[in-house]
Design a protein around this motif. Structure first.
Motif, PDB file in Angstrom:
ATOM      1  N   ILE A  65       0.873  -1.219  -0.149  1.00 46.65           N
ATOM      2  CA  ILE A  65      -0.075  -0.173  -0.149  1.00 46.65           C
ATOM      3  C   ILE A  65       0.905   1.323   0.063  1.00 46.65           C
ATOM      4  O   ILE A  65       0.710   2.125  -0.958  1.00 46.65           O
ATOM      5  N   THR A  66       1.811   1.420   0.950  1.00 43.96           N
ATOM      6  CA  THR A  66       2.730   2.458   1.043  1.00 43.96           C
ATOM      7  C   THR A  66       3.525   2.387  -0.181  1.00 43.96           C
ATOM      8  O   THR A  66       3.853   3.644  -0.804  1.00 43.96           O
ATOM      9  N   LEU A  67       3.943   1.487  -0.715  1.00 47.65           N
ATOM     10  CA  LEU A  67       4.757   1.525  -2.040  1.00 47.65           C
ATOM     11  C   LEU A  67       3.976   2.015  -3.390  1.00 47.65           C
ATOM     12  O   LEU A  67       4.432   2.980  -3.910  1.00 47.65           O
ATOM     13  N   PHE A  68       2.703   1.587  -3.363  1.00 46.53           N
ATOM     14  CA  PHE A  68       1.701   2.104  -4.232  1.00 46.53           C
ATOM     15  C   PHE A  68       1.675   3.503  -4.319  1.00 46.53           C
ATOM     16  O   PHE A  68       1.638   4.188  -5.180  1.00 46.53           O
ATOM     17  N   VAL A  69       1.596   4.213  -3.046  1.00 47.61           N
ATOM     18  CA  VAL A  69       1.095   5.752  -2.848  1.00 47.61           C
ATOM     19  C   VAL A  69       2.446   6.450  -3.405  1.00 47.61           C
ATOM     20  O   VAL A  69       2.290   7.231  -4.199  1.00 47.61           O
ATOM     21  N   PHE A  70       3.504   6.062  -2.740  1.00 45.19           N
ATOM     22  CA  PHE A  70       4.896   6.595  -3.353  1.00 45.19           C
ATOM     23  C   PHE A  70       5.177   6.476  -4.740  1.00 45.19           C
ATOM     24  O   PHE A  70       5.671   7.326  -5.255  1.00 45.19           O
ATOM     25  N   TYR A  71       4.878   5.375  -5.198  1.00 46.07           N
ATOM     26  CA  TYR A  71       5.149   4.913  -6.620  1.00 46.07           C
ATOM     27  C   TYR A  71       4.261   6.086  -7.683  1.00 46.07           C
ATOM     28  O   TYR A  71       4.779   6.526  -8.548  1.00 46.07           O
ATOM     29  N   GLU A  72       2.998   6.168  -7.028  1.00 45.80           N
ATOM     30  CA  GLU A  72       2.081   7.142  -7.886  1.00 45.80           C
ATOM     31  C   GLU A  72       2.720   8.660  -7.771  1.00 45.80           C
ATOM     32  O   GLU A  72       2.516   9.376  -8.665  1.00 45.80           O
ATOM     33  N   ILE A  73       3.010   8.811  -6.801  1.00 52.10           N
ATOM     34  CA  ILE A  73       3.588  10.218  -6.404  1.00 52.10           C
ATOM     35  C   ILE A  73       4.840  10.555  -7.426  1.00 52.10           C
ATOM     36  O   ILE A  73       4.998  11.562  -8.066  1.00 52.10           O
ATOM     37  N   LEU A  74       5.575   9.579  -7.416  1.00 52.57           N
ATOM     38  CA  LEU A  74       6.813   9.689  -8.552  1.00 52.57           C
ATOM     39  C   LEU A  74       6.321   9.756  -9.857  1.00 52.57           C
ATOM     40  O   LEU A  74       7.081  10.623 -10.679  1.00 52.57           O
ATOM     41  N   SER A  75       5.527   9.014 -10.400  1.00 50.80           N
ATOM     42  CA  SER A  75       4.822   9.043 -11.553  1.00 50.80           C
ATOM     43  C   SER A  75       4.497  10.504 -11.738  1.00 50.80           C
ATOM     44  O   SER A  75       4.603  11.117 -12.886  1.00 50.80           O
ATOM     45  N   LEU A  76       3.656  11.287 -10.990  1.00 48.80           N
ATOM     46  CA  LEU A  76       3.030  12.384 -11.101  1.00 48.80           C
ATOM     47  C   LEU A  76       3.955  13.746 -11.177  1.00 48.80           C
ATOM     48  O   LEU A  76       4.016  14.649 -11.927  1.00 48.80           O
ATOM     49  N   ALA A  77       4.862  13.537 -10.177  1.00 55.63           N
ATOM     50  CA  ALA A  77       6.169  14.513 -10.034  1.00 55.63           C
ATOM     51  C   ALA A  77       7.133  14.497 -11.162  1.00 55.63           C
ATOM     52  O   ALA A  77       7.629  15.571 -11.312  1.00 55.63           O
ATOM     53  N   THR A  78       7.118  13.228 -11.934  1.00 52.45           N
ATOM     54  CA  THR A  78       8.341  13.461 -13.002  1.00 52.45           C
ATOM     55  C   THR A  78       7.651  13.913 -14.324  1.00 52.45           C
ATOM     56  O   THR A  78       8.190  13.991 -15.394  1.00 52.45           O
ATOM     57  N   VAL A  79       6.210  13.683 -14.492  1.00 49.99           N
ATOM     58  CA  VAL A  79       5.798  14.132 -15.867  1.00 49.99           C
ATOM     59  C   VAL A  79       6.307  15.554 -16.136  1.00 49.99           C
ATOM     60  O   VAL A  79       6.473  15.632 -17.303  1.00 49.99           O
ATOM     61  N   PRO A  80       6.032  16.615 -15.393  1.00 53.08           N
ATOM     62  CA  PRO A  80       6.599  18.055 -15.568  1.00 53.08           C
ATOM     63  C   PRO A  80       8.115  17.968 -15.979  1.00 53.08           C
ATOM     64  O   PRO A  80       8.174  18.909 -16.923  1.00 53.08           O
ATOM     65  N   LEU A  81       8.830  17.024 -15.527  1.00 53.82           N
ATOM     66  CA  LEU A  81      10.252  17.011 -15.788  1.00 53.82           C
ATOM     67  C   LEU A  81      10.362  16.378 -17.211  1.00 53.82           C
ATOM     68  O   LEU A  81      11.129  16.833 -18.095  1.00 53.82           O
ATOM     69  N   VAL A  82       9.652  15.542 -17.621  1.00 52.92           N
ATOM     70  CA  VAL A  82       9.736  14.933 -19.064  1.00 52.92           C
ATOM     71  C   VAL A  82       9.360  15.835 -20.082  1.00 52.92           C
ATOM     72  O   VAL A  82       9.901  16.032 -21.033  1.00 52.92           O
ATOM     73  N   GLY A  83       8.166  16.525 -19.529  1.00 49.77           N
ATOM     74  CA  GLY A  83       7.644  17.741 -20.491  1.00 49.77           C
ATOM     75  C   GLY A  83       8.316  18.996 -20.547  1.00 49.77           C
ATOM     76  O   GLY A  83       7.863  19.825 -20.855  1.00 49.77           O
ATOM     77  N   HIS A  84       9.549  18.974 -19.805  1.00 50.12           N
ATOM     78  CA  HIS A  84      10.226  20.395 -19.145  1.00 50.12           C
ATOM     79  C   HIS A  84      10.311  21.325 -20.567  1.00 50.12           C
ATOM     80  O   HIS A  84      10.047  22.521 -20.339  1.00 50.12           O
ATOM     81  N   LYS A  85      10.710  20.893 -21.721  1.00 48.89           N
ATOM     82  CA  LYS A  85      10.934  21.796 -22.840  1.00 48.89           C
ATOM     83  C   LYS A  85       9.781  22.278 -23.386  1.00 48.89           C
ATOM     84  O   LYS A  85       9.757  23.526 -24.198  1.00 48.89           O
ATOM     85  N   GLU A  86       8.428  22.032 -23.020  1.00 51.49           N
ATOM     86  CA  GLU A  86       7.263  22.601 -23.532  1.00 51.49           C
ATOM     87  C   GLU A  86       7.090  22.484 -25.133  1.00 51.49           C
ATOM     88  O   GLU A  86       6.192  23.314 -25.719  1.00 51.49           O
ATOM     89  N   THR A  87       7.754  21.774 -25.790  1.00 50.74           N
ATOM     90  CA  THR A  87       7.526  21.772 -27.234  1.00 50.74           C
ATOM     91  C   THR A  87       6.711  20.427 -27.464  1.00 50.74           C
ATOM     92  O   THR A  87       6.094  19.917 -26.553  1.00 50.74           O
ATOM     93  N   ALA A  88       6.201  20.485 -28.659  1.00 52.53           N
ATOM     94  CA  ALA A  88       5.080  19.601 -29.082  1.00 52.53           C
ATOM     95  C   ALA A  88       5.631  17.999 -28.943  1.00 52.53           C
ATOM     96  O   ALA A  88       4.924  17.185 -28.492  1.00 52.53           O
ATOM     97  N   GLU A  89       6.914  18.017 -28.981  1.00 53.15           N
ATOM     98  CA  GLU A  89       7.559  16.549 -28.823  1.00 53.15           C
ATOM     99  C   GLU A  89       7.581  16.142 -27.496  1.00 53.15           C
ATOM    100  O   GLU A  89       7.310  15.341 -27.220  1.00 53.15           O
ATOM    101  N   ALA A  90       7.845  17.289 -26.556  1.00 58.59           N
ATOM    102  CA  ALA A  90       8.220  17.035 -25.167  1.00 58.59           C
ATOM    103  C   ALA A  90       6.729  16.905 -24.969  1.00 58.59           C
ATOM    104  O   ALA A  90       6.642  15.845 -23.557  1.00 58.59           O
ATOM    105  N   GLN A  91       5.735  17.510 -25.032  1.00 57.73           N
ATOM    106  CA  GLN A  91       4.437  17.120 -24.600  1.00 57.73           C
ATOM    107  C   GLN A  91       3.958  15.985 -24.949  1.00 57.73           C
ATOM    108  O   GLN A  91       3.178  15.250 -24.056  1.00 57.73           O
ATOM    109  N   GLU A  92       4.446  15.552 -25.934  1.00 62.42           N
ATOM    110  CA  GLU A  92       3.711  14.133 -26.506  1.00 62.42           C
ATOM    111  C   GLU A  92       4.494  13.004 -25.736  1.00 62.42           C
ATOM    112  O   GLU A  92       4.083  11.871 -25.401  1.00 62.42           O
ATOM    113  N   GLY A  93       5.805  13.281 -25.380  1.00 62.91           N
ATOM    114  CA  GLY A  93       6.579  12.288 -24.680  1.00 62.91           C
ATOM    115  C   GLY A  93       6.142  12.319 -23.359  1.00 62.91           C
ATOM    116  O   GLY A  93       5.862  10.963 -22.591  1.00 62.91           O
ATOM    117  N   ALA A  94       5.862  13.232 -22.634  1.00 75.99           N
ATOM    118  CA  ALA A  94       5.215  13.578 -21.232  1.00 75.99           C
ATOM    119  C   ALA A  94       3.801  12.632 -21.182  1.00 75.99           C
ATOM    120  O   ALA A  94       3.368  11.928 -20.173  1.00 75.99           O
TER     121      ALA A  94
END
Length: 493
Positions: free
Chosen positions: A136-165
């Motif tokens: 249960i604890t693992l799942f909660v932090f696993y999901e937080i990590l997914s959400l927190a890293t989406v803005p990092l993947v899409g950081h450049k804010e280009t169309a390609e970056a947004q598609e990758g995110a």
């Protein structure tokens, strides 16, 4: 084995999270903002290391944050397996922060405050997974990590970056909400709890088709582990800035995936149940496909970060392979590869970022002669490559040695052949890069259209120093593997 009740695991998780308000408030003062990031990293690493003596003595450390009802709580548990992951991630956050400062400034990246904020949240989530006491604890932090890293993947804010995110988000969230959550519910219904236990929570259960199938819900639902065919999010995330790629592919995200799979193998199913059901060998052949195909695809990529990404897809499955072979040597090798791969692969990504910042080179075909102008970067790349291939005394040799021994202990010669073939493929896609950099002359046209001539190229000290540090460490933990070896042996004791 004594259980120690201590708030230290919670403090380790919160240390970087508490830095977030400071990072946000000092966003208009870069030096102060980045000092807050570094300080938080040092505090986190110090707290983690303060728990090491107790863990090496065979104790565990626990702390319950909140209980909802019997069998469902948010609880932390520090043991040898968690300490391997926590040591690596907390130390490399410090190094990556220094690297990020040099990279983000030299590249003139925008939204740097958001970047460092998401970084801090991501490392809190990573430590939350490392110190989780139950699914249960693992799942909660696993999901937080997914959400927190989406803005990092899409950081450049280009169309390609947004598609990758978007692809990153949909892959990880959809699989965790279906396969992973289903697996957790099944375990809870069978056992009445999801707590990790030495020997396995389900070790006394009779083997059944339900438990057999549920294991693969975990294997594929924990998609951060990059097992084919649920790996495509990982190369797509390469649109992110290089420090983010280093975070995703060496430390936080992918290691959370394979670490969580090891938790399921060792502390939910257990070696005895895995062996009785034949689950270990079945899973070993599944991940062997990923090991070979990932290397083959890496060989075909000219883009350096794409080559490194598919190398990661392949190398992650070494960790899982070691665990599911269920022999003492293989399990030690798999656990140690969490650390060995982390230091070596982060070095390779740091080098890719250095090449981009200093020379604006992104393709392997552009690197002829670059070693003469960027000797520190390419020397570090060569050292880390040797580790990925498994050449002594680099760190990767230790992992592969134990994995090879484990495959022979399991009498699985086909698995041994997979290790040998993948090693040859590793050499085939890494060594030509070093050869081009140091022994080929720059083609006349390569100085044009790619941003700079080689003769104008100068290494950036703030970027180069961290990658030299991680390259040296990848050698040292190959020569002196005692720390991670002791923790790995404590896991399987």
């Amino acid at each position: 084995m004594e259980t120690i009740v201590s708030i230290k695991p919670l403090l380790a998780v919160l240390s970087s999270l508490l830095a977030v308000p400071l990072i946000l408030r000092t966003g208009d003062r870069p030096n102060l903002r980045e000092a807050c990031s570094v300080l938080a990293g040092v505090v986190k690493f110090s707290i983690v290391m303060s728990m090491v003596p107790a863990i090496l003595s065979g104790h565990t450390i626990e702390y319950t944050l909140v209980s909802f009802y019997e069998g469902v709580d948010i609880k932390f548990r520090v043991d040898a397996l968690g300490m391997v992951f926590a040591t690596v991630s907390s130390f490399l956050w410090i190094v990556t922060t220094f690297y990020s400062i040099g990279y983000m400034r030299s590249a003139g990246e925008h939204a740097q405050t958001r970047y460092f904020t998401c970084f801090a949240i991501s490392l809190s989530a990573t430590l939350g997974v490392a110190f989780s006491a139950n699914l249960i604890t693992l799942f909660v932090f696993y999901e937080i990590l997914s959400l927190a890293t989406v803005p990092l993947v899409g950081h450049k804010e280009t169309a390609e970056a947004q598609e990758g995110a978007r692809k990153y988000f949909l892959y990880l969230l959809s699989l965790s909400k279906t396969f992973l959550l289903s697996g957790i519910i099944i375990v809870f219904m069978i056992a009445g709890t999801t707590d990790f236990q030495s020997g396995g929570l389900l070790r006394s259960q009779p083997g059944s088709p339900l438990l057999f199938g549920t294991f693969f819900l975990f294997l594929f639902g924990l998609a951060k582990g990059g097992v084919m065919p649920f790996h495509n999010w990982l190369p797509s995330a390469m649109v992110a800035p290089t420090p983010v790629s280093a975070l995703l592919h060496a430390v936080a995200v992918v290691k959370v995936g394979v670490f969580s799979i090891l938790r399921v193998v060792f502390h939910i199913y257990g070696v005895d149940l895995m062996s009785r059901m034949g689950l270990g060998i079945a899973a070993a052949y599944v991940v062997s496909i990923t090991i070979v195909l990932g290397s083959v695809i890496a060989l075909s990529k000219d883009n350096l970060k794409a080559r490194l990404a598919y190398s990661t897809v392949s190398q992650l499955s070494y960790v899982i392979l070691g665990a599911v072979l269920l022999t003492p040597s293989s399990m030690v090798g798999g656990i140690m590869h969490i650390a060995n791969h982390a230091f070596s692969k982060i070095t390779l990504f740091f080098c890719a970022g250095s090449l981009y910042c200093a020379a604006h080179k992104t393709e392997v075909s552009q690197l002829s002669g670059i070693g003469k102008k960027m000797p520190w970067t390419m020397a570090a790349f060569f050292i880390a490559s040797l580790s990925m291939i498994g050449v002594p005394p680099a760190a990767g040799f230790t992992s592969k040695w134990y994995l090879a021994l484990g495959s022979m202990e399991a009498h699985e010669i086909p698995i041994l052949m997979v290790l040998l073939v993948s090693t040859v493929l590793n050499a085939a896609y890494f060594l030509p890069i070093t050869y081009k950099a140091f022994f080929e002359k720059e083609a006349p046209e390569e100085g044009h259209g790619h941003g700079e001539h080689h003769e104008e190229t100068r290494e950036i000290p703030m970027v180069v120093v961290p990658l030299v540090v991680t390259a040296i460490i990848s050698l040292l933990i190959g020569i002196y593997p005692d720390y991670f070896l002791s923790l790995a042996q404590e896991v399987i004791r």
